[in-house]
Design a protein around this motif. Sequence first.
Motif, PDB file in Angstrom:
ATOM      1  N   PRO A   5       0.856  -1.276  -0.124  1.00 56.07           N
ATOM      2  CA  PRO A   5      -0.002  -0.075  -0.094  1.00 56.07           C
ATOM      3  C   PRO A   5       0.887   1.190   0.051  1.00 56.07           C
ATOM      4  O   PRO A   5       1.921   1.165   0.727  1.00 56.07           O
ATOM      5  N   GLN A   7      -0.146   4.149   0.964  1.00 54.77           N
ATOM      6  CA  GLN A   7      -0.672   4.849   2.446  1.00 54.77           C
ATOM      7  C   GLN A   7      -0.081   3.904   3.688  1.00 54.77           C
ATOM      8  O   GLN A   7      -0.248   2.738   3.913  1.00 54.77           O
ATOM      9  N   ILE A   9       0.239   3.533   7.299  1.00 55.24           N
ATOM     10  CA  ILE A   9      -0.516   3.600   8.732  1.00 55.24           C
ATOM     11  C   ILE A   9       0.223   3.651   9.998  1.00 55.24           C
ATOM     12  O   ILE A   9       0.886   2.272  10.055  1.00 55.24           O
ATOM     13  N   VAL A  13       0.472  -3.657  13.956  1.00 58.82           N
ATOM     14  CA  VAL A  13      -0.608  -4.749  13.755  1.00 58.82           C
ATOM     15  C   VAL A  13      -0.535  -5.702  15.104  1.00 58.82           C
ATOM     16  O   VAL A  13       0.396  -5.574  15.854  1.00 58.82           O
ATOM     17  N   GLU A  43      -0.289  -9.922   7.291  1.00 56.18           N
ATOM     18  CA  GLU A  43      -1.572  -9.887   6.645  1.00 56.18           C
ATOM     19  C   GLU A  43      -1.647 -10.214   5.473  1.00 56.18           C
ATOM     20  O   GLU A  43      -2.576  -9.935   4.573  1.00 56.18           O
ATOM     21  N   TYR A  44      -0.801 -11.028   4.750  1.00 58.50           N
ATOM     22  CA  TYR A  44      -0.892 -11.587   3.631  1.00 58.50           C
ATOM     23  C   TYR A  44      -1.036 -13.175   3.823  1.00 58.50           C
ATOM     24  O   TYR A  44      -0.772 -13.690   4.667  1.00 58.50           O
ATOM     25  N   THR A  88       2.993  -4.328   6.833  1.00 54.89           N
ATOM     26  CA  THR A  88       1.909  -5.177   6.620  1.00 54.89           C
ATOM     27  C   THR A  88       1.286  -5.007   5.153  1.00 54.89           C
ATOM     28  O   THR A  88       1.235  -3.979   4.759  1.00 54.89           O
ATOM     29  N   ARG A  89       0.317  -5.913   4.882  1.00 57.24           N
ATOM     30  CA  ARG A  89      -0.316  -5.680   3.680  1.00 57.24           C
ATOM     31  C   ARG A  89      -1.502  -4.243   3.784  1.00 57.24           C
ATOM     32  O   ARG A  89      -1.440  -3.518   2.964  1.00 57.24           O
ATOM     33  N   THR A  90      -1.944  -4.028   5.083  1.00 59.12           N
ATOM     34  CA  THR A  90      -2.653  -3.034   5.338  1.00 59.12           C
ATOM     35  C   THR A  90      -1.826  -1.610   5.384  1.00 59.12           C
ATOM     36  O   THR A  90      -2.640  -0.527   5.678  1.00 59.12           O
ATOM     37  N   GLY A  91      -0.688  -1.718   5.478  1.00 61.02           N
ATOM     38  CA  GLY A  91       0.190  -0.414   5.825  1.00 61.02           C
ATOM     39  C   GLY A  91       0.512  -0.183   7.208  1.00 61.02           C
ATOM     40  O   GLY A  91       1.179   0.847   7.331  1.00 61.02           O
ATOM     41  N   ARG A  92       0.109  -1.090   7.891  1.00 63.71           N
ATOM     42  CA  ARG A  92       0.886  -1.196   9.452  1.00 63.71           C
ATOM     43  C   ARG A  92       1.953  -1.461   9.679  1.00 63.71           C
ATOM     44  O   ARG A  92       2.843  -1.985   8.469  1.00 63.71           O
TER      45      ARG A  92
END
Length: 202
Positions: A5, A7, A9, A13, A43-44, A88-92
């Motif tokens: 990502p 973005q 964050i 996580v 998160e993958y 992580t996958r979500t940007g964390r």
Amino acid sequence: METPPKQIINEEVKWDKTQTIVSKTDLHGTILYANDIFTQACEYSAIELIGEPHNIIRHPDMPKVAFKVLWEALKKGENFHAIVKNLTRTGRYYWVITDFTVDKNEQGEVTGYTGRRKAVPEGVIKKIEPLYKTLLDIEKLKGEKVSELYFEGYLKEEIGKNYNEFVVDLFKEESKKEQYDTPANKDKIKKGLNWFFFGDFL
């Protein structure tokens, strides 16, 4: 595979910090195996990770010189430890101490690498994060070579150790102060980090 990502964050996580993250790669850093706790932390899914370069989880806050030192040691066949902030996958993010070992076949030829990772005490992060930020700032303004030279000077003049020794000693020092501060764990820490990555910790 979708790209990491854009973005970022600023949020850690949630993952089971009592467990060991394990991954195996080939000689080029391509992921061949990822255990369940690895997929939980990054998160993958395992299917998404297999066949991808390990830098899929590289956080932009990490200076490139830290990975350069790591790969140079592994190519020499040396065991190596590093403190790493992963994406992580979500940007964390999540911070770990990693134990890298060299995998060989029956003929003694290097076939790849195994990484085992554990959570680190908050004190480690507070001490290593400012150094990484300085290295990253130098890298962006003056280039990777200048960042590398500064890192070498810092380790020699201010720490008096190489990066691997610095990481191991920092981990031991902070572990004694924080949640790992029990007589049993103190004795184990003195014996080295193998117990930490290969045995039950908590």
